[in-house]
Scaffold this motif. Structure first.
Motif, mmCIF file in Angstrom:
data_model
loop_
_atom_site.group_PDB
_atom_site.id
_atom_site.type_symbol
_atom_site.label_atom_id
_atom_site.label_comp_id
_atom_site.label_asym_id
_atom_site.label_seq_id
_atom_site.Cartn_x
_atom_site.Cartn_y
_atom_site.Cartn_z
ATOM 1 N N ASN A 1 0.825 -1.210 0.000
ATOM 2 C CA ASN A 1 0.000 0.000 0.000
ATOM 3 C C ASN A 1 0.862 1.264 0.000
ATOM 4 O O ASN A 1 0.417 2.313 0.469
ATOM 5 N N ASP A 2 2.069 1.158 -0.516
ATOM 6 C CA ASP A 2 2.962 2.307 -0.592
ATOM 7 C C ASP A 2 2.488 3.222 -1.726
ATOM 8 O O ASP A 2 2.609 2.882 -2.903
ATOM 9 N N LEU A 3 1.937 4.383 -1.361
ATOM 10 C CA LEU A 3 1.459 5.341 -2.357
ATOM 11 C C LEU A 3 2.492 6.417 -2.628
ATOM 12 O O LEU A 3 2.220 7.370 -3.366
ATOM 13 N N ASN A 4 3.679 6.266 -2.048
ATOM 14 C CA ASN A 4 4.808 7.159 -2.317
ATOM 15 C C ASN A 4 5.647 6.526 -3.422
ATOM 16 O O ASN A 4 5.599 6.952 -4.567
ATOM 17 N N VAL A 5 6.402 5.499 -3.086
ATOM 18 C CA VAL A 5 7.109 4.720 -4.107
ATOM 19 C C VAL A 5 6.158 3.612 -4.532
ATOM 20 O O VAL A 5 6.033 2.587 -3.857
ATOM 21 N N LYS A 6 5.459 3.849 -5.633
ATOM 22 C CA LYS A 6 4.418 2.928 -6.075
ATOM 23 C C LYS A 6 5.000 1.535 -6.298
ATOM 24 O O LYS A 6 6.162 1.363 -6.683
ATOM 25 N N THR A 7 4.179 0.525 -6.100
ATOM 26 C CA THR A 7 4.680 -0.847 -6.057
ATOM 27 C C THR A 7 5.131 -1.397 -7.397
ATOM 28 O O THR A 7 5.795 -2.434 -7.451
ATOM 29 N N ILE A 8 4.790 -0.716 -8.493
ATOM 30 C CA ILE A 8 5.338 -1.156 -9.781
ATOM 31 C C ILE A 8 6.856 -1.161 -9.717
ATOM 32 O O ILE A 8 7.529 -1.930 -10.420
ATOM 33 N N ASN A 9 7.431 -0.328 -8.827
ATOM 34 C CA ASN A 9 8.885 -0.241 -8.721
ATOM 35 C C ASN A 9 9.504 -1.542 -8.225
ATOM 36 O O ASN A 9 10.540 -1.964 -8.741
#
Length: 616
Positions: free
Chosen positions: A289-297
């Motif tokens: 649920n990381d909306l900073n460094v989005k999980t696509i990374n």
């Protein structure tokens, strides 16, 4: 067994016919007597244009006993731009120095825990930050070169000095040359970038909530999030007045074009494209649920590492942008201990074996998996159909929505009106796992010359999750502390104890994706759309691992501008989808239902905050 005064037992003695279990490194060295020093490493660049090659500050703490005996030690390195501007860890720790400039406080617990166990801790100020010369370039050659050159210096391939300017040459004769890089967010991103150079001596990296492609931090398949790298560079350079970085910052501003095109600036900061060079093992941690460094990374990085057959493991938490030290502390420290012992000291402890993935299913409830994505997950084409159904059968017809940039994802789930389209599998008769990275292919006809597309995968049903939209992004910080290693005056090993911050919800958004339809043909060059013309585009949804329980439903929601995250088009309008040519590819483990009965959301909808623009 290690010789000399390095009293760290690496292998157990052999009993008759039975081998004892291998032992871990032990805290046998006196942390209060550790050597603390700073070496300035020449990185071979003149980023601030002062006519001198930039030197970056590497603050070092290492045990004195091996140094006295001539025994070499490996290195745990955290290279960061945040040691004076923003702080590290849940308590925002900064570096401190005594009146002579000798380092006193090393943020985080790595030095306290590992130096007594026979490691050196090296905390590097990236170029242009804290006490380093040069300029930050937000993941570019200067940032990555700052850390890579320190790895080179630790292996005798670069020059270090006793001062920022002038001074005498200093060698790292105390180092074995084995380096492990670790760090959260920007720091972990630099670890990814250095690993992608293939530098010799880097044995392992531990990227925590880290970026793998800076394009995917600031952009998403042509869509823009509304913030840019020049602002971040100026933030991290703010406490270092010894350089003029206006030229570098202008390059960042110019290179990060206002549209979402993928250009040379982003290509130079795309570590996924360079993943074939990675030889170090990789231990990944990320909040789904990381909306900073989005999980696509993490998802695209993981897939690229898999293609390169890199030894790797992964932890996926329900948190937002949070370090595992603050959601699963004891287990994380134990894993790091075994991980570094294996890859830096050569301990045959088997940490590379066993389950590849550990995934948090509910707050503080973890499940191990043999693989990520789950071994039985199959890319499945889910097709939106008439009547709001979502299934595998062929579809026909059209459906339309009207772009409204003033609303966002939670309105789409609870009351979409004409702004979004909802399609659901209906009530599941058994659990359905979404594990991996999804994508959406649409054939869309806009009514204007510009259009945005957004999509959500949603678990429709009640659950208790971590409150990732809260101030702690899924954790609560208490007032009592526990300690992880040895302490000195000015550098203690004690940190406030954290716990899960749970929240009851009626639905869970498990994956998001955004795109600019103008980039349908190429991410490198947007095109003006012709109203009334159909365009086909495929864009990615965020990587995840989530189990939709029996009795819930999996929904696909498609709309225009998700106002929670992306900027809207110049001329919002109506978008019509050709359902026969629209489908989502979703990695699924489980069976979809044949019928379509939709569970009711009820009240108490969970409204997360908008995507964060700070990287810490």
């Amino acid at each position: 067994m290690v010789c000399g005064v390095l009293a760290v037992v690496l292998f157990g003695a052999l009993a008759p016919a039975v081998a004892a279990a291998p032992r871990a490194s032990e805290p046998v060295y006196d942390y209060t007597k550790a050597i603390r020093e700073t070496v300035w490493v020449d990185i071979g660049r003149d980023g601030d244009g002062d006519g001198q090659s930039d030197r970056v500050a590497a603050d070092i703490v290492r045990p004195s006993e091996p140094a006295a005996a001539g025994t070499k030690v490996p290195v745990i390195m955290d290279a960061s731009p945040y040691y004076s501007c923003c702080g590290r860890g849940n308590e925002s720790e900064l570096k401190t120095y005594d009146s002579a400039g000798k380092p006193v406080k090393f943020p985080l617990f790595y030095d306290n825990y590992f130096v007594p166990r026979g490691y050196a801790a090296v905390l590097v100020d990236l170029a242009g930050t804290n006490r380093s010369a040069g300029c930050a370039d937000v993941g570019g050659a200067s940032d990555v070169g700052s850390a890579r050159k320190v790895v080179d210096w630790l292996n005798g391939r670069a020059t270090g000095y006793s001062a920022k300017t002038g001074g005498s040459a200093v060698s790292a004769g105390w180092s074995t040359g084995n380096v492990g890089m670790i760090g959260k967010s920007y720091d972990g991103t630099i670890a990814n970038g250095v690993a992608a150079t293939g530098v010799a001596g880097l044995k392992t990296i531990v990227p925590i909530s880290a970026i793998s492609s800076w394009y995917d931090y600031y952009r998403s398949d042509g869509a823009t999030f509304g913030f840019d790298p020049a602002g971040l560079a100026q933030t991290v350079e703010a406490n270092n007045s010894g350089q003029n970085c206006s030229a570098q910052n202008q390059d960042l501003a110019t290179g990060a074009t206002a549209n979402g095109d993928y250009g040379p600036l982003w290509a130079a900061r795309d570590y996924v494209a360079q993943a074939r060079n990675v030889h170090a093992s990789v231990l990944v941690s990320h909040g789904v649920n990381d909306l900073n460094v989005k999980t696509i990374n993490f998802g695209q990085w993981w897939d690229a590492l898999a293609a390169n057959h890199v030894e790797r493991k992964i932890w996926l938490a329900q948190t937002g942008h949070v370090d595992p030290f603050d959601y699963r502390r004891s287990d994380w420290v134990d894993l790091l201990h075994r991980w570094f012992d294996h890859y830096l000291l050569g301990v045959d402890n088997g940490v590379q074996n066993g389950p590849m993935a550990s995934v948090e299913r509910q707050p503080d409830q973890w499940a191990d998996q043999s693989a990520y994505p789950a071994a039985n997950a199959i890319a499945t084409a889910l097709r939106p159909q008439a009547g709001g159904k979502l299934g595998t059968a062929a579809a026909s017809g059209t459906a339309s929505f009207t772009d409204n940039p003033n609303v966002g994802e939670d309105t789409w789930v609870t009351n979409p009106g004409s702004a979004a389209l909802t399609y659901s599998t209906g009530t599941l008769t058994s659990d359905l796992q979404v594990s991996g990275t999804s994508s959406l292919t649409v054939t869309a006809t806009p009514s204007t010359s510009s259009a945005r597309l957004s999509a959500l995968l949603v678990d429709l049903g009640p659950a208790t999750i971590r409150n990732f939209a809260g101030s702690g992004e899924g954790i609560k910080t208490g007032t009592t502390e526990n300690c992880w290693g040895s302490s000195t005056t000015g550098d203690d090993a004690c940190y406030r104890i954290t716990s899960a911050d749970p929240k009851k919800v009626n639905y869970t958004i498990l994956s998001r994706g955004w795109a600019d339809l103008a980039n349908y043909a190429s991410l490198s060059q947007e095109r003006v759309l012709t109203p009334g013309t159909a365009y086909t585009m495929t864009f990615r949804l965020a990587s995840t691992d989530h189990v939709v329980p029996k009795g819930h439903a999996l929904a696909l929601i498609i709309g225009g501008t998700d106002g929670s995250f992306i900027r809207g088009p110049a001329r919002p309008g109506r978008v019509t989808l050709d359902l026969a040519k629209t489908s989502a590819s979703v990695p699924l483990a489980g069976v979809l239902p044949a019928a379509s009965t939709h569970p009711s959301l009820g009240g108490g909808a969970f409204v997360p905050s908008a995507g964060r623009a700070d990287l810490h």
